[in-house]
Design an enzyme around this catalytic site. Structure first.
Site, PDB file in Angstrom:
ATOM      1  N   LYS A 154       0.830  -1.195   0.000  1.00 23.01           N
ATOM      2  CA  LYS A 154       0.000   0.000   0.000  1.00 23.01           C
ATOM      3  C   LYS A 154       0.874   1.260   0.000  1.00 23.01           C
ATOM      4  O   LYS A 154       0.654   2.172  -0.782  1.00 23.01           O
ATOM      5  CB  LYS A 154      -0.907  -0.027   1.240  1.00 23.01           C
ATOM      6  CG  LYS A 154      -2.151   0.793   1.078  1.00 23.01           C
ATOM      7  CD  LYS A 154      -3.242   0.373   2.060  1.00 23.01           C
ATOM      8  CE  LYS A 154      -2.846   0.608   3.495  1.00 23.01           C
ATOM      9  NZ  LYS A 154      -3.913   0.290   4.452  1.00 23.01           N
ATOM     10  N   GLU A 180      -4.345   5.265  13.024  1.00 21.38           N
ATOM     11  CA  GLU A 180      -3.566   4.107  12.606  1.00 21.38           C
ATOM     12  C   GLU A 180      -2.284   4.025  13.423  1.00 21.38           C
ATOM     13  O   GLU A 180      -2.068   4.807  14.334  1.00 21.38           O
ATOM     14  CB  GLU A 180      -3.297   4.164  11.107  1.00 21.38           C
ATOM     15  CG  GLU A 180      -4.519   3.763  10.278  1.00 21.38           C
ATOM     16  CD  GLU A 180      -4.956   2.313  10.517  1.00 21.38           C
ATOM     17  OE1 GLU A 180      -4.094   1.423  10.428  1.00 21.38           O
ATOM     18  OE2 GLU A 180      -6.143   2.088  10.802  1.00 21.38           O
ATOM     19  N   ARG A 181      -1.428   3.056  13.081  1.00 22.86           N
ATOM     20  CA  ARG A 181      -0.239   2.832  13.897  1.00 22.86           C
ATOM     21  C   ARG A 181       0.776   3.971  13.769  1.00 22.86           C
ATOM     22  O   ARG A 181       1.089   4.380  12.663  1.00 22.86           O
ATOM     23  CB  ARG A 181       0.434   1.522  13.476  1.00 22.86           C
ATOM     24  CG  ARG A 181      -0.471   0.338  13.574  1.00 22.86           C
ATOM     25  CD  ARG A 181       0.208  -0.902  13.056  1.00 22.86           C
ATOM     26  NE  ARG A 181      -0.732  -2.012  13.093  1.00 22.86           N
ATOM     27  CZ  ARG A 181      -1.561  -2.317  12.105  1.00 22.86           C
ATOM     28  NH1 ARG A 181      -1.522  -1.619  10.993  1.00 22.86           N
ATOM     29  NH2 ARG A 181      -2.402  -3.310  12.221  1.00 22.86           N
TER      30      ARG A 181
END
Lengths: 453, 449
Positions: A154, A180-181
Site C-alpha cells: 500500500k 492508525e499505527r
C-alpha cells in the site's frame, strides 16, 4: 486574557463549563494553562450558560473551578506554502521540530462549496501506472477506496502515485493519518524523506494512541491544508486518508461520553451528517481538484457495518491490493476483479478502452478456471482456444507488473511510466496474439512494449 | 436547569468556604459495587487518589456538578454510606522498584510472594503520554523467540506488537514463556540484556504460581518480573494493571535505554473487565455491549510498544483467547488492527500433535523480512512460500489419487510435509538462528534457496 467560564464537572471526554458570557458558540476553543502544559477544550454543546466541551488531551489532574480563556480564531492551522514538507498534529501544531517563519492561519471548519463552484467535469488523471490506468482509471476529483492489508504494498503504491502525479502535474499531496499505527506513520515519513518526496507533501497525524478528539479532528486540519493547495495554489491535489473509519470511531467515543443516544453498534446519532460534512469538502472547483484515496477499516470483518456502508456511498471506486498476487511477486499487487471505478464507461474512457477492459477481464476469469484444470490434467488437454487464452493471459498478467520509481532500491530497476495510448495498443496486441511467440518472462517489469527493455 | 445547578453549586462553595479548610474531605453517599459516589471533595482533581478512612483507597474517575465518582481499588473493610473520604492532593500512582526483578508484584508495590513492601521504590504514573511519532524509529532488530515457526516464518522485531491468539489450551501462554526463556541464552551469548515483564490480567493465583515456577526452573527470573492482578482483585485494579506493566517497561526503556519484552495475558479478559466497569458507570453500550472507547482502551496501551530513537525498545506480545477458533469477533479484529501481526494457534493442529500449534495460513507478520538477518530472511521467504502453497493445495488434493498427480505436484506436497514436520518443536527447546538455518537448508537441499 479574559476568563470566560469555569469547569464544573469532568469525565474522561466531557468537561462541563459554567460560562460567564453569552458570547460562546459551537467549535470555540477554551484554554487553560498550568505549569506543565496548555489544556484545550472544544465547545460542542451549549445550553443556557453551560457548555459541554471535549478535551484535546487527558483530563488527569484537572479540577473543578479552573477558569478558562477563549482562544482567538478558534481551531486553526497554517495556511501558506510553508505547510509543505511539514508534519502537524491534529490541532495544527508542528510535531517535526520544524518551525514556521510567518504564521498565516485559517480556521479548519471551512465554508461549504456551492453547486456553482463545484466542478465535476474532471478529466482523467493518468497515473502512468498501467494496472490502475487500465482497470480503474482515476478522474480528477475522484474518491477512491484503497483497500488491502498491510505488507502488500500500500505504501509503495501511495508513494508511486505521489511521485508520478507530481512529475506529470507538479501537484502536491496531503497525507492524513487517523487512528492508525504510529510506527507506520513514522515509516512513511522516513521513506518519503529517503526518496526526496518530503517537500512535495504535508502530513497530519492523529494516530491510534491519541485521544478521540485528536483522531476526530485530524481530518479537518488535513482538509484545510488540501484546500489551501486547491484554492490558493490552484493545483490538482492528491489527498490520502488512512483511515477514514477511525474518524467515525472517534466520533462514537465522543458521542457516548456526551450521553447522546447511539444508533446501531454504538455509532453516533450524527454519523451520517459527520461523514457527509467531511466527504463533501473533498471536491473539485474551477480552480483545482482534490483527488482522494481513502483507506477503510472493516470492523469485525463485517462489510455490512453501518459506518463502512455510509462511507462507501461517497466513493467513486476502489483499488484492492491482494496478498495472493503479491506472493506471486507481481507488483503492484492489484486485484483487477475487485477493483473498480465509475469511469469504466465508454463515454468517459472511450469505446476502445472500455472494450479492451471487458475482454481482458474475460480472459483473466477464464484463466483462473483453467489454472485449476491444468493442475490436475496438464496443459496438453486444453483446446487450442483455451491454450491461447491461457498463454496470453499469463503474458498480460506479467505485463501489468511494473517497475516503480520509489522501489528502485529494492528492485534495482528504474521506474517506468506508461502513456495510456501505448498501454491500450500493447494490451490489444497481446490479446490479439501479436506476441504469441515471445516468452512470457519478457513481459515482466517493463514499461510499454515498444521501448527497449 | 443550569441556573438551578449553578445556584446549587454556588451555595455549596459558599458553605464550604465558610467552614474553611475542609475542602478535601467528603462523605460516601452511594455505593454501587466498586464505584462509590462521594459528596464534598470539592477540590479534588481527576484521577486523584482518595482514601476512605480506615477502609480502603480509590481514585477519582468522574467529577460531577455536586458529587465525585470514585473507583475503589482496595477495600479492607466494607464501605458504608456516611463513611468519610479524604483527598490526597496527588494523582493515583503505581509503585516501581528496581528490586522487583524476579518477583511477583502488584500495583501497590507489594511483593506477592512475601507480602512485604519494597523499601527502595518510587511512584510512577500509571499512564504516561505515548511516545510521539517523531521519536520512534524503524523496527528492524530481530527478537528471537527460539521457535522456528516464528523466527523463520513470522518473525518478531524489537519494538513490534505481535498478537498471540487462539482458543483455550492451544499453547498461547507457552509461546510467550518460550520467548521469555529464550532471552536467557541470547543474553549469555551476546551480553545484550533484555528485561521481560509478564502481565497477568484476571488470572487465578494458581496459574500465576505455575508460571512463576516455570520461569524459576529455567533461570529466567534474573531478568523477568511478573506484574499481576488476580481474578479476585477489584476490577479497576485489573483494568489498570496492563498500563502499570507498560509504565514499568517505559521506565526501563526511557531511563536505562533497555530493550523490554512485555507479555499481556490476556486482553480479552481485560476487555470484559473494562466492559463491566463501563456499564456499571452508566456508559452506553455499543457493539456486543462493549463501550465505544474499547478500541482506544487497547490502542493506547499497545501503542506503547515501539523502537525509541534513544535505542531502547518495548516489544509487546498481547494474548487474546478466542472461542471456537473464531478470530473475526469484535475484540479480536480490533486488536489485530492494532498489532503488527498475529500468531494464530489452532485447536486442530494442537490435537494433531503439531506443536507449537501455529496455523501458518492465517498468521501474519506485517514487518516480516525487515526484522530478520539476511540469511534467515532469504530462507524464511522461501520456506514460507513453499509451506503456504503446500497448505493451500493440500486441502484441494487430499482426496485426489496420488498416481494421477503431476510429478511437480507430488514433489511440492512431499516438500511441504517435510517443512511441516521440521517446524514441530517441543516446549522450552529453543533453536538458535544457526540451528534453524542448518535444519531448514537440509530439507530441500539446494533447491530451497
Amino acid at each position: 486574557m479574559k476568563k470566560v467560564g469555569r469547569i464544573i464537572s469532568i469525565s474522561e471526554l466531557n468537561v462541563k463549563v459554567f460560562l460567564y458570557t453569552n458570547d460562546i458558540k459551537l467549535n470555540d476553543i477554551l484554554v487553560y494553562e498550568d505549569e506543565k502544559m496548555k489544556h484545550k477544550f472544544e465547545v460542542i454543546e451549549v445550553e443556557d450558560n453551560l457548555a459541554s466541551c471535549i478535551p484535546f488531551d487527558s483530563v488527569n489532574g484537572l479540577k473543578k473551578g479552573i477558569e478558562l480563556e477563549l482562544q482567538e480564531g478558534g481551531f486553526q492551522i497554517q495556511y501558506s506554502d510553508e505547510i509543505l514538507g511539514k508534519v502537524f498534529n491534529s490541532y495544527g501544531d508542528l510535531i517535526d521540530n520544524n518551525t514556521i517563519e510567518k504564521e498565516v492561519k485559517k480556521n479548519v471548519y471551512s465554508r461549504r462549496l456551492t453547486l456553482e463552484e463545484l466542478d465535476i467535469s474532471g478529466k482523467i488523471l493518468w497515473t502512468g501506472i498501467k494496472v490502475i490506468d487500465f482497470f480503474a482509471p482515476i478522474q480528477k476529483g475522484y474518491k477512491m477506496g484503497l483497500l488491502g492489508g498491510a505488507g502488500v504494498g500500500k505504501t509503495v503504491l501511495i508513494k508511486e502515485i505521489i511521485n508520478n502525479v507530481y512529475k506529470k502535474q507538479n501537484s502536491n499531496a496531503v497525507f492524513i493519518g487517523i487512528g492508525e499505527r504510529s510506527r507506520e506513520g513514522k515509516e512513511l515519513y522516513d521513506e518519503m524523506e529517503k526518496d526526496e518526496l518530503l517537500d512535495k507533501i504535508s502530513m497530519v497525524f492523529g494516530q491510534m494512541g491519541e485521544s478521540p478528539c485528536s483522531r476526530a479532528k485530524a481530518v479537518y486540519s488535513g482538509l484545510t491544508l488540501a484546500e489551501y493547495l486547491r484554492d490558493e495554489k490552484e493545483q490538482d491535489v492528491l489527498l490520502f486518508i488512512d483511515n477514514i473509519y477511525r474518524f467515525v470511531q472517534a466520533m462514537s467515543e465522543i458521542s457516548t461520553e456526551l450521553k447522546r443516544v447511539p444508533i446501531e453498534n454504538g455509532y453516533p446519532t450524527t454519523m451520517l451528517s459527520d461523514i457527509t460534512e467531511v466527504e463533501e469538502r473533498i471536491n473539485s472547483t474551477n480552480k483545482g481538484s482534490i483527488t482522494s484515496f481513502q483507506a477503510i477499516y472493516i470492523p469485525a470483518d463485517d462489510i455490512t457495518d453501518e459506518a463502512v456502508q455510509t462511507v462507501l456511498t461517497h466513493l467513486d471506486g476502489q483499488i484492492v491490493l491482494d496478498r495472493k498476487i503479491a506472493e506471486k511477486g507481481l507488483h503492484p499487487a492489484i486485484n483487477v476483479f475487485k477493483s473498480s471505478s465509475k469511469s469504466i464507461d465508454p463515454e468517459v474512457i472511450g469505446k476502445r478502452h472500455y472494450e479492451l477492459v471487458e475482454t481482458a477481464l474475460k480472459y483473466f476469469s477464464r484463466y483462473n478456471e483453467l489454472e485449476q484444470i491444468i493442475a490436475v490434467l496438464g496443459i496438453d488437454e486444453l483446446s487450442d482456444e483455451d491454450k491461447n487464452i491461457f498463454y496470453r493471459s499469463r503474458k498480460l498478467r506479467n505485463y501489468f507488473s511494473q517497475p516503480m520509481f520509489v522501489a528502485r532500491d529494492y528492485t534495482g530497476l528504474e521506474g517506468k511510466m506508461v502513456d495510456i495510448n501505448d498501454l491500450l495498443n500493447d494490451v490489444s496486441d497481446i490479446l490479439e496474439g501479436k506476441y504469441d511467440d515471445v516468452d512470457e518472462e519478457q513481459f515482466l517489469y517493463r514499461g510499454s512494449l515498444n521501448e527497449e527493455k | 436547569m443550569s441556573t438551578y445547578i449553578d445556584n446549587l453549586l454556588n451555595d455549596k462553595i459558599k458553605k464550604i468556604k465558610e467552614e474553611n479548610n475542609i475542602f478535601d474531605t467528603g462523605v460516601v453517599i452511594k455505593i454501587k459495587d466498586y464505584i462509590v459516589e462521594v459528596s464534598g471533595l470539592e477540590n479534588v482533581s481527576f484521577f486523584e487518589k482518595v482514601t476512605i478512612l480506615g477502609k480502603g483507597i480509590g481514585y477519582v474517575n468522574a467529577i460531577y456538578e455536586n458529587t465525585v465518582g470514585v473507583a475503589i481499588v482496595r477495600e479492607t473493610r466494607p464501605i458504608k454510606i456516611g463513611d468519610e473520604v479524604s483527598a490526597s492532593g496527588e494523582l493515583f500512582k503505581a509503585i516501581f522498584s528496581e528490586d522487583a526483578l524476579g518477583r511477583i508484584i502488584d500495583l501497590f508495590g507489594e511483593d506477592k510472594l512475601t507480602g512485604k513492601y519494597f523499601k527502595n521504590f518510587k511512584y510512577i504514573d500509571i499512564e504516561r503520554k505515548i511516545v510521539p511519532i517523531m521519536d520512534r524509529t524503524a523496527v528492524n532488530r530481530p527478537l528471537c523467540t527460539g521457535i522456528a515457526g516464528i523466527d523463520l516464518i513470522y518473525p518478531i522485531g524489537k519494538g513490534q506488537r505481535q498478537l498471540i491468539i487462539g482458543d483455550k489450551k492451544t499453547g498461547k501462554t507457552q509461546i510467550a514463556l518460550d520467548a521469555i526463556v529464550n532471552q536467557r541464552s541470547l543474553s549469555l551469548q551476546n551480553k545484550e540484556e533484555i528485561i521481560c515483564i509478564y502481565i497477568a490480567v484476571g488470572k487465578t493465583k494458581k496459574e500465576i504460581k505455575t508460571i512463576y515456577n516455570e520461569l524459576l526452573k529455567r533461570g529466567a527470573l534474573s531478568y523477568t518480573l511478573l506484574v499481576v492482578a488476580t481474578n479476585d482483585d477489584k476490577p479497576p485494579v485489573q483494568s489498570l494493571i496492563p498500563y502499570v506493566g507498560l509504565s514499568i517497561a517505559e521506565e526501563y526503556m526511557m531511563h536505562q535505554k533497555k530493550d523490554v519484552l512485555v507479555v499481556i495475558d490476556d486482553l480479552k479478559k481485560h476487555a470484559e473487565i473494562y466492559r463491566e466497569i463501563s456499564l456499571i458507570s452508566n456508559k452506553s453500550p455499543g457493539r456486543e455491549a462493549y463501550p465505544s472507547d474499547i478500541f482506544y482502551y487497547h490502542s493506547r496501551l499497545l501503542e506503547k510498544g515501539c523502537q525509541h530513537k534513544n535505542g531502547g525498545s518495548i516489544t509487546i506480545l498481547p494474548i487474546v483467547e478466542t472461542k471456537g477458533g473464531d478470530i473475526t469477533d469484535y475484540i479480536s479484529t480490533n486488536i489485530i488492527s492494532i498489532t503488527d501481526g498475529q500468531i494464530v494457534l489452532s485447536e486442530k493442529q494442537f490435537a494433531r500433535g503439531q506443536k507449537p500449534a501455529i496455523d501458518y495460513s492465517v498468521s501474519v507478520s506485517r514487518l516480516g523480512g525487515a526484522v530478520q538477518t539476511e540469511d534467515i530472511k532469504k530462507l524464511g521467504a522461501n520456506i514460507r512460500r513453499k509451506l503456504l502453497t503446500y497448505l493451500e493445495t493440500k486441502d484441494v488434493y487430499e482426496l485426489a489419487n496420488v498416481d494421477e498427480m503431476s510429478s511437480d505436484l507430488k514433489t511440492k506436497l512431499a516438500l511441504g510435509k517435510k517443512i511441516e514436520e521440521a517446524l514441530t518443536q517441543p516446549k522450552f527447546s529453543p533453536m538458535s538462528q544457526e540451528e534453524i538455518l542448518v535444519r531448514f537448508k537440509a530439507i530441500g537441499g539446494e533447491n530451497i534457496l
